[in-house]
Structure formats: structure tokens, C-alpha cells
Design an enzyme around this catalytic site. Sequence first.
Site, PDB file in Angstrom:
ATOM      1  N   ASP A  54     -19.279  23.599  51.485  1.00 26.32           N
ATOM      2  CA  ASP A  54     -18.063  23.690  50.664  1.00 26.32           C
ATOM      3  C   ASP A  54     -16.900  24.239  51.485  1.00 26.32           C
ATOM      4  O   ASP A  54     -15.811  23.646  51.537  1.00 26.32           O
ATOM      5  CB  ASP A  54     -18.295  24.620  49.457  1.00 26.32           C
ATOM      6  N   THR A 148     -22.181  20.882  43.660  1.00 25.08           N
ATOM      7  CA  THR A 148     -22.874  21.716  44.650  1.00 25.08           C
ATOM      8  C   THR A 148     -24.349  21.891  44.303  1.00 25.08           C
ATOM      9  O   THR A 148     -25.199  21.922  45.198  1.00 25.08           O
ATOM     10  CB  THR A 148     -22.186  23.098  44.769  1.00 25.08           C
TER      11      THR A 148
END
Length: 377
Positions: A54, A148
Site C-alpha cells: 500500500d 487489501t
Amino acid sequence: MEEVERDFSKELDVAVRIVHLACALCQRVQRSLKPTNADQVKSKDDDSLVTVADYSVQAVVSWILSESFGSESVSIVAEEDAQMLAKSELLQPVVETVNASLLEAPRFGLKLLGIPLGLNQVIEAIGRCNSSGGPKGRHWVLDPVDGTLGFVRGNQYAVALALIDEGRVVLGVLGCPNYPVKKGLVNHHHQVTSENSSASPDMWEKGCVMYAMRGTGKAWMQPLVYGDLKVDSFKHARSIQVSTIEDPSLSTFCEPVEKANTSHSFTEGVAHTVGLRKKPLRVYSMVKYAAIARGDAEIYMRFARAGYKEKIWDHAAGVLIVQEAGGVVTDAGGRPLDFSRGIYLEGLDRGIIACSGAVLHEKIIGAVDVSWECSLL
């Protein structure tokens, strides 16, 4: 007189190359990732997960956009927070991952100066993504790793990059590293993942980038690049189109996997009202928009629970790609989504409906109205 669309070809070219590079970064991190690996995965204040990927993707995208278009003129809206990273154990792994990725940039046709980056430069690149968007000017919108949890579990996730110009999304790029390149495999394996699939390995070529520019009436798909991304790579992309199915009983509909911020029971009620017979295709991330754009599914319904506000980076790229592929995306009241009001989709009527065509869309909107009366949302 109809407004003439501006040409964002240069921005699209750079954005597609960046997303290919970002997908390569994510694949490397995912291969080494374990859900219990504390060195790779952390929880944020809202209990959502954040990984090395990320932060690394956000830094890489920020750095390259600034190098390509000038840091003073680039406005970026993105999810991750630089101050949180500065205090995190993830910082050093992120710096190493960022530099490894930037060294590969020339292979994707991206020329960079001033690398490798130091700790402060990586934090600065992430912190540069602090724009709140709005109706004026140009704003890049990035979700570095959308989904995620899917990423950590080795399932579906996406890298999403869009450009908003004067309040309108004008280009969208969606990288889907685990999404099958060939149509049909989505229905072959219902959860859209290669694990435990009976499809032969050579059939399961996975990883693609989809993209579109506003007003062209075209959306495109390329397989992920593993060699050099040549200047003429766009010539080898193939166009994608939404499904032509208009009968709800023959349609496949998508919804989020997680129940935290969405109501499966309400979508089940809508599905029953409109006559949907197939089980829902539950997929992590904006891959749901990819499924609609390419014709693997016909309907995407998302109804957030009370108090949850949709963020523009979770939808901008996917919405434009579906629209240019021939689909329709609105809120549940039939109104266009408004990306001009900051980081949230303000004024959203109940939820989001994406369909492969106007006929199905009208039927779903009608079913929502009927189901809403007896819901507790």
C-alpha cells in the site's frame, strides 16, 4: 452544443505504464506475504489493514507523476498517511521496495532521475498525496491497493488510478494482478481466484490492466507486462465491452465479500425482487467493476451500512471504465456519481448501481425502490 472532450492521451499513457509497474511491485510483495507476518502487515486506526505494498505503490505513483508532470502542478488524492508510516516498522521495508520498483521503471518506459530515494524522500512522496480534490483543477485519485484483505489472502485486489478534471473523471486505469485474462474463467471458478480451480494452469493466465479515457466510447485491456512495455504496446491492447444480457434471470451480479460496510441481506432482497437466479459473485476490490466492463458479470450492487461514506478512490477508475465500455453507473436513485465534492461521494442516494446496460439498470433501480420500503438500512 455538446462539449468537446479534452485530449488526455499523454496522461493516460503515463498512467497505464505506472499501473503496470505498480502491479509488478504488488506481485513481488504478495508472493512473499503471509497474513501473520507482522513485518509486512499492520492495522490502521480504523482496524483496516495496511501493507508494505500500500505504502510503496503510493510512493512510487506519487514520485513518477511528480517527475512526469511537475511536483508543483500535480495534485494527488490517495488513501495512505505519511505520518503513520513515519512511525511504523514498515518504513524501512517500504523504502527498499520503492527503490527496487523505481529501478525497474525504465523497463516500463518511465525515465526517472534522482533515485534511489532516501527515507525522507519516500515519506515526502507519500505525504504529497494529501489533496482533497474538489470541483476545480486536475486531481489524480489513487487507491494503491484496493482490497487489501484480498491482497493479504492471495485473492483479488486492484491498483486504481484516475484523473479528475474540473470535477469529472476523465481517465481511469485499473490494474488487476490476479484477474484471469481470458473470459469464462470467472464463471468457471466462482470466487475469481486461481486456487483450487480445475482449469489447467496454461488456461489460467492472470493479470491485466484495463483503462479508458472519457468520451471515447472505448475501454481497453492489456495483459500484465513481464517484458518491456514498448511504445506501441497500446496497439496490442484489445477493446472490452459490457455484456448484452438484459434478462435478470440470466444475469450475474457482484457484491463485496466483506459484510462490514455493506448489506448482503438487502442485495439479496433486491435480487429476489428483480428475479436474479444466480448466486452473487463476491469479489474483493474494484475488480467488480472490471467484471462488469469485460462482460463477466452484468450487475454490481453496493449498499453501505448507515454511517459509512464512500470514498472517491474506491470508485473513480472503475466507474469510468464501465461507462466507456457501454455500461451505466449511478447511485440507487439513478443519479450520476459526483466526484467533485472532495474525498467522499457526497449526496449519494442509498447505494451504487453499476449495470451492463440501461435496460437492466432501470429494472434494478425499480427493484431497489420496492425493497427499500421493507429494509432496515
